[in-house]
Design a protein around this motif. Structure first.
Motif, PDB file in Angstrom:
ATOM      1  N   LEU A 196     -16.322 -39.141 -37.517  1.00 31.22           N
ATOM      2  CA  LEU A 196     -17.333 -37.793 -38.167  1.00 31.22           C
ATOM      3  C   LEU A 196     -17.955 -37.414 -37.336  1.00 31.22           C
ATOM      4  N   SER A 197     -17.938 -35.120 -37.216  1.00 31.43           N
ATOM      5  CA  SER A 197     -17.907 -34.503 -36.178  1.00 31.43           C
ATOM      6  C   SER A 197     -18.934 -34.380 -36.654  1.00 31.43           C
ATOM      7  N   GLU A 198     -19.728 -33.606 -36.338  1.00 31.46           N
ATOM      8  CA  GLU A 198     -21.467 -32.866 -36.774  1.00 31.46           C
ATOM      9  C   GLU A 198     -21.178 -31.819 -35.530  1.00 31.46           C
ATOM     10  N   LYS A 199     -20.717 -30.798 -36.159  1.00 32.11           N
ATOM     11  CA  LYS A 199     -20.136 -29.291 -36.467  1.00 32.11           C
ATOM     12  C   LYS A 199     -19.735 -29.034 -34.847  1.00 32.11           C
ATOM     13  N   PRO A 200     -18.516 -29.531 -34.857  1.00 34.95           N
ATOM     14  CA  PRO A 200     -17.787 -29.288 -33.439  1.00 34.95           C
ATOM     15  C   PRO A 200     -17.413 -28.635 -33.145  1.00 34.95           C
ATOM     16  N   SER A 201     -17.242 -27.354 -31.799  1.00 35.27           N
ATOM     17  CA  SER A 201     -16.250 -26.981 -31.077  1.00 35.27           C
ATOM     18  C   SER A 201     -15.210 -26.628 -31.006  1.00 35.27           C
ATOM     19  N   PHE A 202     -14.682 -25.653 -31.426  1.00 38.58           N
ATOM     20  CA  PHE A 202     -12.886 -25.317 -30.578  1.00 38.58           C
ATOM     21  C   PHE A 202     -12.864 -24.320 -29.893  1.00 38.58           C
ATOM     22  N   GLY A 203     -11.833 -24.585 -28.874  1.00 41.17           N
ATOM     23  CA  GLY A 203     -11.724 -23.148 -28.068  1.00 41.17           C
ATOM     24  C   GLY A 203     -10.669 -22.725 -28.476  1.00 41.17           C
ATOM     25  N   PHE A 204      -9.952 -21.958 -28.002  1.00 48.58           N
ATOM     26  CA  PHE A 204      -8.352 -21.389 -28.650  1.00 48.58           C
ATOM     27  C   PHE A 204      -8.849 -19.783 -27.043  1.00 48.58           C
ATOM     28  N   PHE A 205      -7.551 -19.804 -26.575  1.00 49.98           N
ATOM     29  CA  PHE A 205      -7.716 -18.434 -25.862  1.00 49.98           C
ATOM     30  C   PHE A 205      -6.617 -17.829 -27.039  1.00 49.98           C
TER      31      PHE A 205
END
Length: 360
Positions: free
Chosen positions: A281-290
């Motif tokens: 379980l990940s609490e409000k994860p962030s993801f990054g893209f170009f």
């Protein structure tokens, strides 16, 4: 040889990549020299090194030595020359090593000067061998009612239209020949800019009778014999086009697309499961893209792959080039960049210009 404020180029080995960026942006030479306490050269960092680190998702708070360690074998030992080296020898070394800067070292092994490619002209950087295309034909539907009687590139940002800021940036970058593709209310753009002489550029116009996509309009200009910088007309940015051109050349690309880092945070806890049972379980994860930043640098060979008078997007051209096995490079933007597509973006552009966050 031009004079350089050599001390302004120095950073310590324990500096961060962010420190190197501040150094590069703060001097006129586009380089940071990593030196020890005795001014002995450890390594060099240029704009392209920073952007390659960004593409590798390296944290800019990391030590600058991370960049030095990632350099190809040819550049693991910094390229330098004795301070009394002749100009002809320095030029030959630049050509052999494909570099634009050579630190000059005295008998004690200390950096005392810098030979820069601009020293060959004994002047500021000249014109770029590039012409530009500003895509200014969109309807700006999401910005209505502001765009009901005004093309989106002509909306005022601060004290002048957005497109005037764009043309000013191109001119500052050494680009003088600019093509403008139009469709919606083209006369508003022509009436303001004319032939460009009042803005110290040469403007030409091509009108799309029907919208031709993000690449189709480009096919209407006269075939170029130099690289072509294409950009959307609704961008507010101060991207360094000189560095983009240098990067494009270094990569040996037929097309280079500018990209921007986009971060997205999921506003919920994300549950991963297998066979009905929670595994993580990940609490409000962030993801990054170009993401595509709407700025492209095309070689003539890429231009000739755009079908004439057909609706074509630049993504179609890129897909074709990649399918053919040709090099398409990414140029990550670290400067200010904003796509003015909605009212919130327009308000932000106004505020950022007022606060001095953008340099055009």
């Amino acid at each position: 040889m031009s004079e350089h404020n050599i001390d302004s180029l120095f950073i310590a080995p324990d500096s961060t990549i962010e420190d190197a960026i501040k150094c590069i942006d703060g001097n006129q030479d586009g380089i940071a020299l990593v030196v020890d306490s005795e001014r002995r050269l450890i390594g060099t960092v240029v704009d392209g090194d920073i952007r390659r680190a960004m593409l590798a998702h390296i944290d800019l708070k990391s030590p600058v030595t991370v960049i030095l360690e990632r350099k190809p074998a040819l550049y693991q030992k910094p390229i330098s020359a004795p301070v009394n080296t002749s100009r002809d020898t320095l030029v030959e070394l630049m050509r052999e090593k494909y570099v634009r800067h050579i630190p000059l070292i005295n008998e004690a092994g200390q950096v005392v000067d810098l030979f820069h490619i601009n020293d060959l002209m004994e002047m500021s950087p000249g014109l770029l061998p590039v012409q530009a295309v500003v895509m200014a034909g969109g309807f700006g539907t999401r910005l209505r009612p502001l765009t009901e009687e005004t093309p989106k590139p002509m909306l005022p940002i601060g004290d002048r239209p957005l497109m005037e800021r764009t043309i000013g940036l191109l001119r500052k970058s050494g680009i003088r020949k600019i093509n403008v593709t139009t469709h919606f209310l083209p006369e508003k753009i022509r009436e303001h800019f004319g032939d460009g002489s009042g803005f110290d550029v040469e403007l030409s116009y091509v009108n799309e009778e029907t919208p031709l996509g993000t690449a189709g309009g480009v096919s209407l200009i006269d075939p170029p014999d130099t690289p072509l910088l294409v950009m959307n007309g609704d961008l507010l940015t101060d991207v360094n086009f000189r560095e983009m051109y240098a990067y494009h050349q270094e990569q040996g690309a037929v097309l280079t697309v500018a990209v921007r880092r986009y971060e997205f945070t999921v506003p919920y806890g994300v549950v991963e499961s297998q066979d009905g049972f929670v595994t993580h379980l990940s609490e409000k994860p962030s993801f990054g893209f170009f993401v595509n930043a709407g700025i492209y640098l095309l070689e003539p060979a890429a231009f000739h792959r755009i079908p004439k008078h057909q609706h074509t997007n630049m993504t179609d051209v890129i897909d074709q080039l990649v399918a053919e096995g040709l090099k398409v490079a990414c140029f990550p933007i670290r400067e200010y960049w904003l796509d003015i597509g909605q009212h919130a973006d327009y308000a932000k552009a106004q505020a950022d210009v007022k606060d001095g966050k953008v340099g055009v």
